[in-house]
Motif scaffolding. Sequence first.
Motif, short mmCIF file in Angstrom:
data_model
loop_
_atom_site.label_atom_id
_atom_site.label_comp_id
_atom_site.label_asym_id
_atom_site.label_seq_id
_atom_site.Cartn_x
_atom_site.Cartn_y
_atom_site.Cartn_z
N GLU A 76 0.83 -1.21 0.00
CA GLU A 76 0.00 0.00 0.00
C GLU A 76 0.86 1.26 0.00
N PHE A 77 1.93 1.26 0.79
CA PHE A 77 2.76 2.46 0.95
C PHE A 77 3.75 2.63 -0.20
N ALA A 78 4.17 1.52 -0.81
CA ALA A 78 5.12 1.55 -1.92
C ALA A 78 6.38 2.35 -1.59
N PRO A 79 7.14 1.94 -0.58
CA PRO A 79 8.33 2.70 -0.19
C PRO A 79 9.47 2.57 -1.18
N ASP A 80 10.41 3.52 -1.11
CA ASP A 80 11.64 3.42 -1.89
C ASP A 80 12.63 2.45 -1.24
N VAL A 81 12.53 2.33 0.11
CA VAL A 81 13.45 1.49 0.84
C VAL A 81 12.76 1.01 2.12
N VAL A 82 13.10 -0.19 2.55
CA VAL A 82 12.60 -0.72 3.82
C VAL A 82 13.75 -0.75 4.82
N HIS A 83 13.52 -0.13 5.96
CA HIS A 83 14.48 -0.07 7.06
C HIS A 83 14.07 -1.13 8.08
N LEU A 84 14.93 -2.12 8.30
CA LEU A 84 14.64 -3.22 9.22
C LEU A 84 15.41 -2.98 10.52
N ALA A 85 14.69 -2.61 11.57
CA ALA A 85 15.33 -2.26 12.84
C ALA A 85 15.46 -3.51 13.71
N SER A 86 16.70 -3.97 13.87
CA SER A 86 17.02 -5.13 14.70
C SER A 86 16.15 -6.33 14.35
N PRO A 87 16.13 -6.75 13.08
CA PRO A 87 15.20 -7.81 12.65
C PRO A 87 15.45 -9.15 13.33
N ILE A 88 14.37 -9.74 13.84
CA ILE A 88 14.43 -11.06 14.45
C ILE A 88 13.27 -11.92 13.92
N VAL A 89 12.05 -11.54 14.28
CA VAL A 89 10.88 -12.30 13.84
C VAL A 89 10.03 -11.44 12.91
N LEU A 90 9.55 -10.29 13.41
CA LEU A 90 8.81 -9.37 12.54
C LEU A 90 9.70 -8.92 11.39
N GLY A 91 10.96 -8.68 11.69
CA GLY A 91 11.90 -8.26 10.66
C GLY A 91 12.10 -9.32 9.59
N ALA A 92 11.99 -10.59 9.96
CA ALA A 92 12.10 -11.67 8.97
C ALA A 92 10.94 -11.58 7.99
N SER A 93 9.74 -11.26 8.49
CA SER A 93 8.61 -11.04 7.59
C SER A 93 8.85 -9.83 6.70
N GLY A 94 9.46 -8.80 7.30
CA GLY A 94 9.71 -7.58 6.54
C GLY A 94 10.66 -7.77 5.39
N VAL A 95 11.78 -8.46 5.64
CA VAL A 95 12.76 -8.63 4.58
C VAL A 95 12.23 -9.56 3.50
N ALA A 96 11.46 -10.59 3.88
CA ALA A 96 10.89 -11.50 2.89
C ALA A 96 9.86 -10.78 2.01
N ALA A 97 9.02 -9.96 2.66
CA ALA A 97 8.02 -9.21 1.90
C ALA A 97 8.68 -8.22 0.96
N ALA A 98 9.71 -7.54 1.43
CA ALA A 98 10.41 -6.56 0.60
C ALA A 98 11.04 -7.23 -0.61
N ARG A 99 11.60 -8.41 -0.43
CA ARG A 99 12.19 -9.12 -1.57
C ARG A 99 11.13 -9.49 -2.60
N ARG A 100 9.99 -9.95 -2.11
CA ARG A 100 8.92 -10.31 -3.05
C ARG A 100 8.44 -9.08 -3.82
N LEU A 101 8.43 -7.94 -3.16
CA LEU A 101 7.98 -6.71 -3.80
C LEU A 101 9.12 -5.96 -4.50
N ARG A 102 10.33 -6.52 -4.44
CA ARG A 102 11.51 -5.93 -5.08
C ARG A 102 11.81 -4.52 -4.56
#
Length: 372
Positions: free
Chosen positions: A81-107
């Motif tokens: 929805e937000f369509a960011p230019d970059v995703v900032h993952l702050a101390s990724p552990i569990v939620l951050g794992a979802s974040g990095v996977a989602a960002a990769r799928r969305l390129r």
Amino acid sequence: MKVAIVTESFLPRVNGVTNSVCRTAEHLAAHGHEAIIISPAPGPAEYAGFPVRLVPGIALPMYPQFVLGLPTPKVEEYLREFAPDVVHLASPIVLGASGVAAARRLRIPTVAIFQTDVAAFARRHGFRGADQVIWRWLRRIHAQADRTLVPSTATMEQLARYGVPRLALWRRGVDLERFHPRHRSESLRRRLAPGGEVIVGYVGRLAPDKRVHLLEHLVDIPGVRLVVAGDGPAEPKLRRLLPTVEFLGFQSGRALSETMASLDVFVHTGADETFCQAVQEALAAGVPVVAPASGGPLDLVRHGSNGFLYAPDSPRSLRLCVERLVRNPRLRAELAARTRPSVQARTWEAVCDELLGHYQDVIGVPPGRLAA
């Protein structure tokens, strides 16, 4: 620039991760960028004018103040929805794992911030033997990021040993107004040390990983008044162990500024710090520091110049360093004069400008050519 911050910790929880996220969001707002913050519930609806998207979280049984965000498809939904230019993952552990996977799928390019030594945290909280499993998990997360930023040279060497790729150094900033020698309070000092004792203090979380129990080796030093500011799960046990220590509880704002600046010596006991913001804040407040010779403090404390470094697992070494400063007011004053200059260039403004440069690098736009 549009930045999505996916953070494992955020307000109302106060810790190093939350502090860094808050300062980053404030910097983005001040410079006209757009952002959203995705964090575990409960939390505020917005921060620095940016919306906060809350996802389910669970409190750790041995540390209820620490809430982990749970994996959820909502992360990808919010990013889409937000369509960011970059995703900032702050101390990724569990939620951050979802974040990095989602960002990769969305390129979408990603910058991950390594801030917590989770393996050491687990070990100090009784989960022994989990180091290799945790490090494999963390390497998997960070290997998917376009860049991992680390807060100290010791942490960079540690991550390189575990095979984490694409590392760069990004230290933390310090609020030079909040932490300043002018906040030293003579009335507070008279209350804490009515006999004119040297005030030696610890400021920070009270948890097993911080090893605050080591202060017991300092309680009988003549002419010393020990104080502790902070809260956490270890507080009841520490109060029983250290009955002569003045516990001030959790502090913020003016109270924290006055407490820090009113110390004569700041002692840090944690040996697993990736940076150690409290050490930097003490230095900014003009207070000589005694800290373990490991992790982040190695970049902050110049032994014999603005403080002393002690052997991390040696209570005797800790005591000798504190005694040396307590017994020698002239040496203490000499070190104090060199504390604030040692961190004066590390403003949050300068540090966050560096962070924007890392964003630009992973996006692929030359510095200075990306419009707000």
